[in-house]
Design a protein around this motif. Structure first.
Motif, short mmCIF file in Angstrom:
data_model
loop_
_atom_site.label_atom_id
_atom_site.label_comp_id
_atom_site.label_asym_id
_atom_site.label_seq_id
_atom_site.Cartn_x
_atom_site.Cartn_y
_atom_site.Cartn_z
N GLU A 185 0.82 -1.21 0.00
CA GLU A 185 0.00 0.00 0.00
C GLU A 185 0.86 1.27 0.00
N SER A 237 0.24 4.51 -2.32
CA SER A 237 0.04 5.85 -1.75
C SER A 237 1.06 6.84 -2.32
N LYS A 255 -0.19 7.79 -5.82
CA LYS A 255 -1.34 8.69 -5.74
C LYS A 255 -0.90 10.09 -5.35
N ALA A 264 -3.18 14.96 2.46
CA ALA A 264 -3.45 13.81 1.58
C ALA A 264 -2.53 12.65 1.93
N GLU A 265 -1.27 12.95 2.22
CA GLU A 265 -0.33 11.89 2.60
C GLU A 265 -0.78 11.22 3.90
N ASP A 301 -3.83 11.09 5.07
CA ASP A 301 -5.06 10.34 4.79
C ASP A 301 -4.76 9.03 4.07
N LEU A 302 -3.86 9.08 3.08
CA LEU A 302 -3.52 7.89 2.31
C LEU A 302 -2.83 6.83 3.17
N GLN A 303 -2.10 7.28 4.17
CA GLN A 303 -1.31 6.35 4.97
C GLN A 303 -1.94 5.97 6.30
#
Length: 169
Positions: free
Chosen positions: A34, A38, A41, A106-107, A109-111
């Motif tokens: 993942e 990430s 993205k 965003a980082e 949230d993605l992680q």
């Protein structure tokens, strides 16, 4: 005779006192599939923000060139164009600052889910293997760990996360 009675307590205290694990949190985190998703993205999002910032910069440069060419205009037109330039510059700076904040969020949230899974795997390994604690060795926070008193739990955590296990030579 008294030392015979205290021996089991001393052995148990010694066994649990020094039992801890260690790992590189970042190495395991970056080994998660993942993580790469990430990163991709985030790179795509950054590219979009960069393109918009570039477009804004080009618009500013075009208007600035027009401003320099129009120096023979009356003062009120020059002031109007100067205000337009200042407004474009201010908006561009705000956009860059806001896009940086949005990229950081965003980082996170993605992680977030990955961090949760990793922390849960570390907790499960700690409980299952009876560790008092597990130390993160990233950032040279722990320059020496006596291997006789601690276990490298990296592979145990990777196993929990179903990641490839490292084989030591």
């Amino acid at each position: 005779c008294l030392s015979f009675l205290l021996l089991p307590f001393a052995v148990k205290a010694q066994a649990t006192q020094g039992k801890f694990g260690y790992l590189s949190y970042n190495a395991i985190f970056q080994a998660m599939p993942e993580y790469e998703v990430s990163r991709q993205k985030l790179a795509g999002l950054k590219s979009k923000y960069d393109k918009e910032a570039q477009r804004s910069e080009e618009e500013f440069q075009r208007k600035f060139a027009e401003f320099l060419q129009g120096q023979e205009f009356p003062e009120n037109i020059l002031l109007k164009r100067q205000h337009e330039l200042q407004d474009l510059l201010t908006k561009s700076i705000r956009f860059k600052e806001e896009s940086q904040k949005l990229l950081v969020q965003a980082e996170k949230d993605l992680q977030a889910d990955m961090l949760y899974l990793l922390n849960e795997a570390i907790r499960a390994v700690g409980v299952e293997r009876g560790y008092a604690y597990i130390i993160n060795t990233d950032g040279n926070t722990c320059p020496f760990i006596n291997p006789a008193m601690a276990d490298d739990v990296t592979n145990y955590v990777k196993e929990k996360l179903q990641l490839p296990i490292s084989v030591e030579p």
